[in-house]
Design a protein around this motif. Structure first.
Motif, PDB file in Angstrom:
ATOM      1  N   ASP A   4       0.867  -1.177   0.000  1.00  0.00           N
ATOM      2  CA  ASP A   4       0.000   0.000   0.000  1.00  0.00           C
ATOM      3  C   ASP A   4       0.902   1.225   0.000  1.00  0.00           C
ATOM      4  N   THR A   5       0.785   2.065  -1.005  1.00  0.00           N
ATOM      5  CA  THR A   5       1.594   3.272  -1.102  1.00  0.00           C
ATOM      6  C   THR A   5       0.985   4.245  -2.105  1.00  0.00           C
ATOM      7  N   ALA A   6       1.362   5.483  -1.975  1.00  0.00           N
ATOM      8  CA  ALA A   6       1.001   6.484  -2.974  1.00  0.00           C
ATOM      9  C   ALA A   6       2.237   6.871  -3.787  1.00  0.00           C
ATOM     10  N   ALA A   7       3.406   6.324  -3.403  1.00  0.00           N
ATOM     11  CA  ALA A   7       4.651   6.615  -4.118  1.00  0.00           C
ATOM     12  C   ALA A   7       4.674   5.826  -5.425  1.00  0.00           C
ATOM     13  N   TYR A   8       5.447   6.315  -6.364  1.00  0.00           N
ATOM     14  CA  TYR A   8       5.550   5.683  -7.681  1.00  0.00           C
ATOM     15  C   TYR A   8       6.955   5.903  -8.214  1.00  0.00           C
ATOM     16  N   ASN A   9       7.319   5.172  -9.249  1.00  0.00           N
ATOM     17  CA  ASN A   9       8.630   5.296  -9.863  1.00  0.00           C
ATOM     18  C   ASN A   9       8.855   6.741 -10.301  1.00  0.00           C
ATOM     19  N   GLY A  10       9.926   7.341  -9.826  1.00  0.00           N
ATOM     20  CA  GLY A  10      10.232   8.727 -10.164  1.00  0.00           C
ATOM     21  C   GLY A  10       9.639   9.745  -9.207  1.00  0.00           C
ATOM     22  N   CYS A  11       8.870   9.292  -8.246  1.00  0.00           N
ATOM     23  CA  CYS A  11       8.247  10.167  -7.257  1.00  0.00           C
ATOM     24  C   CYS A  11       9.337  10.857  -6.438  1.00  0.00           C
ATOM     25  N   VAL A  12       9.177  12.135  -6.173  1.00  0.00           N
ATOM     26  CA  VAL A  12      10.122  12.872  -5.340  1.00  0.00           C
ATOM     27  C   VAL A  12       9.520  12.974  -3.937  1.00  0.00           C
ATOM     28  N   ILE A  13      10.259  12.436  -2.977  1.00  0.00           N
ATOM     29  CA  ILE A  13       9.816  12.485  -1.588  1.00  0.00           C
ATOM     30  C   ILE A  13      10.375  13.758  -0.964  1.00  0.00           C
ATOM     31  N   PRO A  14       9.529  14.642  -0.419  1.00  0.00           N
ATOM     32  CA  PRO A  14      10.030  15.888   0.173  1.00  0.00           C
ATOM     33  C   PRO A  14      10.947  15.620   1.372  1.00  0.00           C
ATOM     34  N   SER A  15      11.788  16.599   1.701  1.00  0.00           N
ATOM     35  CA  SER A  15      12.755  16.416   2.786  1.00  0.00           C
ATOM     36  C   SER A  15      12.086  16.189   4.138  1.00  0.00           C
ATOM     37  N   HIS A  16      10.895  16.671   4.323  1.00  0.00           N
ATOM     38  CA  HIS A  16      10.160  16.459   5.571  1.00  0.00           C
ATOM     39  C   HIS A  16       9.014  15.475   5.315  1.00  0.00           C
ATOM     40  N   TYR A  17       9.391  14.295   4.799  1.00  0.00           N
ATOM     41  CA  TYR A  17       8.391  13.305   4.418  1.00  0.00           C
ATOM     42  C   TYR A  17       7.825  12.563   5.612  1.00  0.00           C
ATOM     43  N   ASP A  18       6.630  12.067   5.433  1.00  0.00           N
ATOM     44  CA  ASP A  18       6.009  11.179   6.410  1.00  0.00           C
ATOM     45  C   ASP A  18       6.788   9.876   6.390  1.00  0.00           C
ATOM     46  N   SER A  19       7.058   9.316   7.539  1.00  0.00           N
ATOM     47  CA  SER A  19       7.864   8.101   7.594  1.00  0.00           C
ATOM     48  C   SER A  19       7.149   6.885   6.995  1.00  0.00           C
ATOM     49  N   LEU A  20       5.855   6.968   6.787  1.00  0.00           N
ATOM     50  CA  LEU A  20       5.139   5.857   6.175  1.00  0.00           C
ATOM     51  C   LEU A  20       5.013   6.104   4.669  1.00  0.00           C
ATOM     52  N   ILE A  21       6.058   5.707   3.936  1.00  0.00           N
ATOM     53  CA  ILE A  21       6.069   5.843   2.481  1.00  0.00           C
ATOM     54  C   ILE A  21       5.294   4.693   1.845  1.00  0.00           C
ATOM     55  N   ALA A  22       5.434   3.516   2.436  1.00  0.00           N
ATOM     56  CA  ALA A  22       4.745   2.332   1.921  1.00  0.00           C
ATOM     57  C   ALA A  22       4.510   1.350   3.059  1.00  0.00           C
ATOM     58  N   LYS A  23       3.496   0.542   2.886  1.00  0.00           N
ATOM     59  CA  LYS A  23       3.192  -0.507   3.855  1.00  0.00           C
ATOM     60  C   LYS A  23       3.236  -1.835   3.109  1.00  0.00           C
ATOM     61  N   LEU A  24       4.071  -2.759   3.604  1.00  0.00           N
ATOM     62  CA  LEU A  24       4.239  -4.076   3.000  1.00  0.00           C
ATOM     63  C   LEU A  24       3.503  -5.094   3.862  1.00  0.00           C
ATOM     64  N   ILE A  25       2.626  -5.870   3.247  1.00  0.00           N
ATOM     65  CA  ILE A  25       1.799  -6.828   3.973  1.00  0.00           C
ATOM     66  C   ILE A  25       1.975  -8.206   3.342  1.00  0.00           C
ATOM     67  N   VAL A  26       2.228  -9.209   4.175  1.00  0.00           N
ATOM     68  CA  VAL A  26       2.307 -10.587   3.684  1.00  0.00           C
ATOM     69  C   VAL A  26       1.472 -11.482   4.589  1.00  0.00           C
ATOM     70  N   HIS A  27       1.192 -12.670   4.117  1.00  0.00           N
ATOM     71  CA  HIS A  27       0.516 -13.667   4.940  1.00  0.00           C
ATOM     72  C   HIS A  27       1.055 -15.033   4.547  1.00  0.00           C
ATOM     73  N   GLY A  28       0.790 -16.002   5.372  1.00  0.00           N
ATOM     74  CA  GLY A  28       1.209 -17.365   5.085  1.00  0.00           C
ATOM     75  C   GLY A  28       0.295 -18.341   5.785  1.00  0.00           C
ATOM     76  N   ARG A  29       0.508 -19.626   5.513  1.00  0.00           N
ATOM     77  CA  ARG A  29      -0.313 -20.658   6.162  1.00  0.00           C
ATOM     78  C   ARG A  29      -0.054 -20.710   7.658  1.00  0.00           C
ATOM     79  N   ASP A  30       1.167 -20.298   8.050  1.00  0.00           N
ATOM     80  CA  ASP A  30       1.531 -20.267   9.463  1.00  0.00           C
ATOM     81  C   ASP A  30       2.564 -19.164   9.677  1.00  0.00           C
ATOM     82  N   ARG A  31       2.971 -18.976  10.916  1.00  0.00           N
ATOM     83  CA  ARG A  31       3.923 -17.908  11.268  1.00  0.00           C
ATOM     84  C   ARG A  31       5.239 -18.056  10.506  1.00  0.00           C
ATOM     85  N   SER A  32       5.738 -19.269  10.439  1.00  0.00           N
ATOM     86  CA  SER A  32       7.006 -19.531   9.775  1.00  0.00           C
ATOM     87  C   SER A  32       6.951 -19.135   8.299  1.00  0.00           C
TER      88      SER A  32
END
Length: 91
Positions: A4-32
């Motif tokens: 989940d992100t609003a950033a894209y290839n070539g996107c310029v992140i301002p110097s005072h950017y929000d630390s949440l640039i993207a959220k990476l989510i995964v799942h699996g059959r179990d914890r391992s």
């Protein structure tokens, strides 16, 4: 895996950017499986031009405490203890 992100290839992140640039989510059959998928996803996640928390998250995923599911609000302190730091990390 989902990103989940609003950033894209070539996107310029301002110097005072929000630390949440993207959220990476995964799942699996179990914890391992979910941990293995997240490790792979972080290894393949490319962010250039800014510092990220990817190295921190890799350290968490390699922590024996996290792998066992033995964590609470003092997890970060425990993870950074000399005993934990003596465990060789894998990238």
């Amino acid at each position: 895996m989902r990103v989940d992100t609003a950033a894209y290839n070539g996107c310029v992140i301002p110097s005072h950017y929000d630390s949440l640039i993207a959220k990476l989510i995964v799942h699996g059959r179990d914890r391992s499986e979910a941990i293995a998928r997240m490790k792979r996803a972080l290894d393949e996640f490319i962010v250039e031009g800014i510092k990220t928390t990817i190295p921190f998250h890799k350290k968490v995923l390699n922590s024996p405490l996290f792998i066992k599911g033995d964590f609470n609000t003092s997890f970060i302190e425990k993870m950074n203890s000399p005993v934990q730091n003596s465990v060789k990390e894998t990238a």
